[in-house]
Design a protein around this motif. Sequence first.
Motif, short mmCIF file in Angstrom:
data_model
loop_
_atom_site.label_atom_id
_atom_site.label_comp_id
_atom_site.label_asym_id
_atom_site.label_seq_id
_atom_site.Cartn_x
_atom_site.Cartn_y
_atom_site.Cartn_z
N ALA A 9 41.87 33.32 -64.78
CA ALA A 9 42.15 34.67 -65.22
C ALA A 9 41.06 35.19 -66.15
CB ALA A 9 43.51 34.73 -65.92
N VAL A 10 40.60 34.34 -67.06
CA VAL A 10 39.50 34.75 -67.95
C VAL A 10 38.24 35.02 -67.14
CG1 VAL A 10 38.03 34.06 -69.87
CG2 VAL A 10 40.47 33.50 -69.91
N GLY A 11 37.97 34.18 -66.15
CA GLY A 11 36.83 34.41 -65.27
C GLY A 11 36.95 35.73 -64.51
N ALA A 12 38.16 36.07 -64.07
CA ALA A 12 38.37 37.32 -63.37
C ALA A 12 38.11 38.52 -64.28
CB ALA A 12 39.80 37.38 -62.82
N LEU A 13 38.53 38.42 -65.54
CA LEU A 13 38.28 39.51 -66.49
C LEU A 13 36.78 39.67 -66.74
CD1 LEU A 13 41.14 38.90 -69.09
CD2 LEU A 13 40.94 40.80 -67.47
N LEU A 14 36.06 38.56 -66.84
CA LEU A 14 34.61 38.63 -67.01
C LEU A 14 33.95 39.26 -65.78
CD1 LEU A 14 33.87 35.15 -68.63
CD2 LEU A 14 33.73 37.38 -69.74
N ALA A 15 34.45 38.92 -64.60
CA ALA A 15 33.91 39.51 -63.38
C ALA A 15 34.10 41.02 -63.36
CB ALA A 15 34.56 38.87 -62.16
N ALA A 16 35.31 41.46 -63.72
CA ALA A 16 35.60 42.89 -63.73
C ALA A 16 34.76 43.62 -64.76
CB ALA A 16 37.09 43.11 -64.00
N ALA A 17 34.45 42.96 -65.88
CA ALA A 17 33.72 43.62 -66.96
C ALA A 17 32.22 43.59 -66.77
CB ALA A 17 34.08 42.96 -68.30
N LEU A 18 31.67 42.55 -66.14
CA LEU A 18 30.23 42.33 -66.16
C LEU A 18 29.52 42.47 -64.82
CD1 LEU A 18 30.11 39.20 -68.53
CD2 LEU A 18 29.84 41.61 -69.14
N LEU A 19 30.24 42.41 -63.70
CA LEU A 19 29.55 42.41 -62.42
C LEU A 19 28.89 43.75 -62.09
CD1 LEU A 19 31.77 40.28 -60.01
CD2 LEU A 19 29.48 39.77 -60.86
N GLY A 20 29.47 44.84 -62.55
CA GLY A 20 28.86 46.14 -62.31
C GLY A 20 28.69 46.44 -60.83
N HIS A 21 27.46 46.74 -60.39
CA HIS A 21 27.21 47.09 -59.00
C HIS A 21 27.47 45.93 -58.06
CE1 HIS A 21 23.41 45.15 -60.24
NE2 HIS A 21 23.32 44.79 -58.98
N ALA A 22 27.55 44.70 -58.58
CA ALA A 22 27.78 43.53 -57.74
C ALA A 22 29.27 43.21 -57.59
CB ALA A 22 27.04 42.31 -58.32
N PHE A 23 30.13 44.08 -58.09
CA PHE A 23 31.57 43.80 -58.03
C PHE A 23 32.08 43.98 -56.61
CE2 PHE A 23 36.03 44.97 -58.19
CZ PHE A 23 36.56 44.03 -59.07
N ASP A 24 32.50 42.90 -56.01
CA ASP A 24 33.18 42.90 -54.72
C ASP A 24 33.96 41.59 -54.61
OD1 ASP A 24 31.28 40.97 -54.14
OD2 ASP A 24 30.14 42.23 -52.77
N ARG A 25 34.64 41.39 -53.52
CA ARG A 25 35.48 40.20 -53.38
C ARG A 25 34.66 38.91 -53.46
NH1 ARG A 25 40.53 41.82 -51.76
NH2 ARG A 25 40.66 43.91 -50.85
N ARG A 26 33.51 38.92 -52.83
CA ARG A 26 32.70 37.71 -52.84
C ARG A 26 32.16 37.42 -54.24
NH1 ARG A 26 28.21 37.28 -48.29
NH2 ARG A 26 30.15 37.44 -47.09
N GLY A 27 31.70 38.45 -54.93
CA GLY A 27 31.20 38.25 -56.28
C GLY A 27 32.28 37.75 -57.23
N VAL A 28 33.48 38.33 -57.13
CA VAL A 28 34.59 37.89 -57.97
C VAL A 28 34.95 36.44 -57.66
CG1 VAL A 28 37.04 38.23 -58.48
CG2 VAL A 28 35.52 40.20 -58.30
N ALA A 29 34.94 36.08 -56.38
CA ALA A 29 35.28 34.71 -55.99
C ALA A 29 34.29 33.71 -56.59
CB ALA A 29 35.29 34.59 -54.47
N VAL A 30 33.01 34.06 -56.59
CA VAL A 30 32.00 33.16 -57.16
C VAL A 30 32.22 32.99 -58.66
CG1 VAL A 30 29.55 32.89 -57.65
CG2 VAL A 30 30.29 33.64 -55.39
N VAL A 31 32.48 34.08 -59.36
CA VAL A 31 32.66 34.03 -60.82
C VAL A 31 33.93 33.25 -61.17
CG1 VAL A 31 33.04 35.41 -62.89
CG2 VAL A 31 31.37 36.15 -61.18
N VAL A 32 35.01 33.47 -60.45
CA VAL A 32 36.26 32.75 -60.72
C VAL A 32 36.08 31.26 -60.40
CG1 VAL A 32 38.67 32.49 -60.03
CG2 VAL A 32 37.72 34.77 -60.41
N ALA A 33 35.36 30.95 -59.32
CA ALA A 33 35.11 29.55 -58.99
C ALA A 33 34.32 28.86 -60.10
CB ALA A 33 34.36 29.45 -57.66
N ALA A 34 33.37 29.57 -60.68
CA ALA A 34 32.60 29.00 -61.80
C ALA A 34 33.49 28.74 -63.00
CB ALA A 34 31.46 29.95 -62.18
#
Length: 234
Positions: A9-34
């Motif tokens: 969940a913390v990884g998902a929040l970071l993805a939503a806050a920091l991915l910017g133009h790279a925000f999509d399902r694949r990008g979120v999946a990579v960040v949450v996996a990390a």
Amino acid sequence: MAPTLVSAAVGALLAAALLGHAFDRRGVAVVVAAAVFPSLDAAASLVVPGATNALLHAVWAPVLVGGLLYWDTVRRPAGASTLRDRFGRRGVRVAWVALASFVVAGIGSALFAGEGAALLYPLEDARYVVRGRLVFSTREGVVQTFLALGAEGPGVLPLERAGGAVADPVASWINPDGRPGLDPGAAREFRFVDGGWQLVIVAAAAATLAVRFRRRGGGGRGGESAATDGEVSR
């Protein structure tokens, strides 16, 4: 160790806050996996003594990966970045956010709100945890114990020893006693959340991702419609 769902969940929040133009399902999946990747050292503890909160919670992996990312994306001449050439600006953004997720959500969840992390494993066996408080008092004003610059105490951060990685292993649902060897008959407990504040984080992450994906989808359809209208009018 913090529940894996909370780290995700913390990884998902970071993805939503920091991915910017790279925000999509694949990008979120990579960040949450990390974010959840450090939790895999619990499985390694079935073979490696004291691996839980140590093997993948030490500083060496993020320092090495961060150094390689910096060298490849910042220090190398323009047009020579392997990561940028293969995945573009989006790939670079996802890689840096994934590294932040690994450190903050993966390692930080154990260091700040768990049994501690063996930051220097295997050079040092000790696990450390950061404990402190930040309050406002009508008599003393703002009181915080996280930073202790120039004062007597544990140092800049209030790092406390939380035991030894090998001598005091951390239990997990994979390895309930934290020691090498698999016991199929041992009682296992998979923790989703350990308290109300963790449930709030999980709910906030789910709501944030739902809103971001909804807005992104709506914006994408709107952009496509606008482009189509423009082509028709021409």
